[in-house]
Design an enzyme around this catalytic site. Structure first.
Site, PDB file in Angstrom:
ATOM      1  CG  ASN A  34      32.593  56.924  48.547  1.00  0.00           C
ATOM      2  OD1 ASN A  34      33.492  57.550  47.935  1.00  0.00           O
ATOM      3  ND2 ASN A  34      31.489  56.385  48.318  1.00  0.00           N
ATOM      4  CG  HIS A 129      22.811  62.535  49.644  1.00  0.00           C
ATOM      5  ND1 HIS A 129      22.457  61.228  50.201  1.00  0.00           N
ATOM      6  CD2 HIS A 129      22.150  62.422  47.888  1.00  0.00           C
ATOM      7  CE1 HIS A 129      21.858  61.223  49.724  1.00  0.00           C
ATOM      8  NE2 HIS A 129      20.725  61.584  49.082  1.00  0.00           N
TER       9      HIS A 129
HETATM   10  C1  GAR Z   1      27.326  55.069  49.130  1.00  0.00           C
HETATM   11  O1  GAR Z   1      26.883  55.509  47.905  1.00  0.00           O
HETATM   12  C2  GAR Z   1      28.128  56.622  49.423  1.00  0.00           C
HETATM   13  O2  GAR Z   1      27.204  58.202  48.773  1.00  0.00           O
HETATM   14  C3  GAR Z   1      26.422  56.633  50.075  1.00  0.00           C
HETATM   15  O3  GAR Z   1      26.820  55.461  50.186  1.00  0.00           O
HETATM   16  C4  GAR Z   1      27.518  54.593  49.588  1.00  0.00           C
HETATM   17  C5  GAR Z   1      28.044  54.492  50.672  1.00  0.00           C
HETATM   18  O4  GAR Z   1      29.525  53.569  49.504  1.00  0.00           O
HETATM   19  N1  GAR Z   1      25.829  57.401  51.614  1.00  0.00           N
HETATM   20  C6  GAR Z   1      24.626  57.627  51.787  1.00  0.00           C
HETATM   21  O5  GAR Z   1      23.532  57.492  51.075  1.00  0.00           O
HETATM   22  C7  GAR Z   1      24.086  58.481  52.928  1.00  0.00           C
HETATM   23  N2  GAR Z   1      22.852  59.753  52.747  1.00  0.00           N
HETATM   24  P1  GAR Z   1      31.045  53.143  50.612  1.00  0.00           P
HETATM   25  O6  GAR Z   1      30.958  52.394  52.427  1.00  0.00           O
HETATM   26  O7  GAR Z   1      31.637  52.511  49.830  1.00  0.00           O
HETATM   27  O8  GAR Z   1      31.550  54.442  50.138  1.00  0.00           O
END
Ligand code: GAR
Length: 220
Positions: A34, A129
């Site tokens: 992200n 989220h």
């Molecule tokens: C993402 O899917 C984000 O939405 C989730 O963790 C992942 C991080 O991926 N966040 C949560 O679950 C927060 N409650 P990334 O490090 O590759 O962005």
């Protein structure tokens, strides 16, 4: 640890204040896809904001490499070294003030922030989220666990949400949501990737631009 010695002191003259971009810090714990979507959206989707700082609560977070490659300063702040949530949050606040940050994006930041912290930055913290809040959210729902729960419940549609952060985990006002289809045979990993590609990486930069524009106008 602070990476790089880039220009961190903003021009605070009245003339520059109205025109300067909104200064964003991104808080991460892991892979940082992200964060990458936000970096890639700078100058296209995100025209009124710039990422000036990445803060990680995990020194091994690959997100730190992504920040370095993009020439963005980073800091690693570890709760276990600082000893308490209060000291951890004080260290974060210190960095945010040093970089004159306007708002924060939680992008896979796997720590719950205290009410003192969220009140201090009311309507200035957003989180992505990986579900359609109010479904599959709150304490215990993070990362792959969300997608496991969606599949276990037999859902045919899921998605992602960007929301303001307040004292209730995943309970703040919703800014943007996007639906994603669950396909027969999905595993949690396959579904996670689809939700990221089709929802998170699209709505997070859009929400970042919306808030950047709003805060820039408020400063003008
Ligand atoms: C993402 O899917 C984000 O939405 C989730 O963790 C992942 C991080 O991926 N966040 C949560 O679950 C927060 N409650 P990334 O490090 O590759 O962005």
């Amino acid at each position: 640890m602070v990476g790089g010695a880039k220009s961190t002191v903003p021009d605070s003259s009245p003339a520059a204040a109205g025109g300067r971009k909104t200064r964003i810090a991104v808080l991460v714990s892991g892979g940082g896809t992200n964060l990458q979507a936000l970096i890639d959206a700078q100058g296209s989707v995100i025209t009124d904001g710039e990422i000036v700082l990445v803060i990680a609560n995990n020194s091994k977070a690959y997100a730190l490499e992504r920040a370095a490659k993009a020439g963005i300063d980073s800091a690693v702040i570890l709760k276990k070294e600082l000893g308490s949530q209060e000291a951890f949050e004080a260290a974060i606040i210190g960095k945010l003030e040093e970089y004159d940050v306007d708002f924060l994006i939680l992008a896979g930041f796997m720590t719950i922030l205290s009410e003192d912290f969220t009140r201090r930055y009311e309507k200035r913290i957003i989180n992505v989220h990986p579900s359609l809040i109010p479904r599959f959210c709150g304490e215990g729902f993070y990362g792959l666990k969300v997608h496991e729960a969606v599949l276990a419940a037999g859902e045919t549609v899921t998605g992602a949400t960007v929301h303001f952060v307040n004292e209730i985990p995943d309970g703040g006002e919703i800014i943007l949501q996007k639906e994603v289809a669950v396909q027969p045979g999905d595993t949690p990993e396959v579904l996670q990737k689809r939700v990221m590609e089709q929802a998170e990486w699209i709505i997070l930069p859009r929400a970042a631009q919306m808030l950047s524009e709003k805060l820039k106008k408020e400063r003008a």
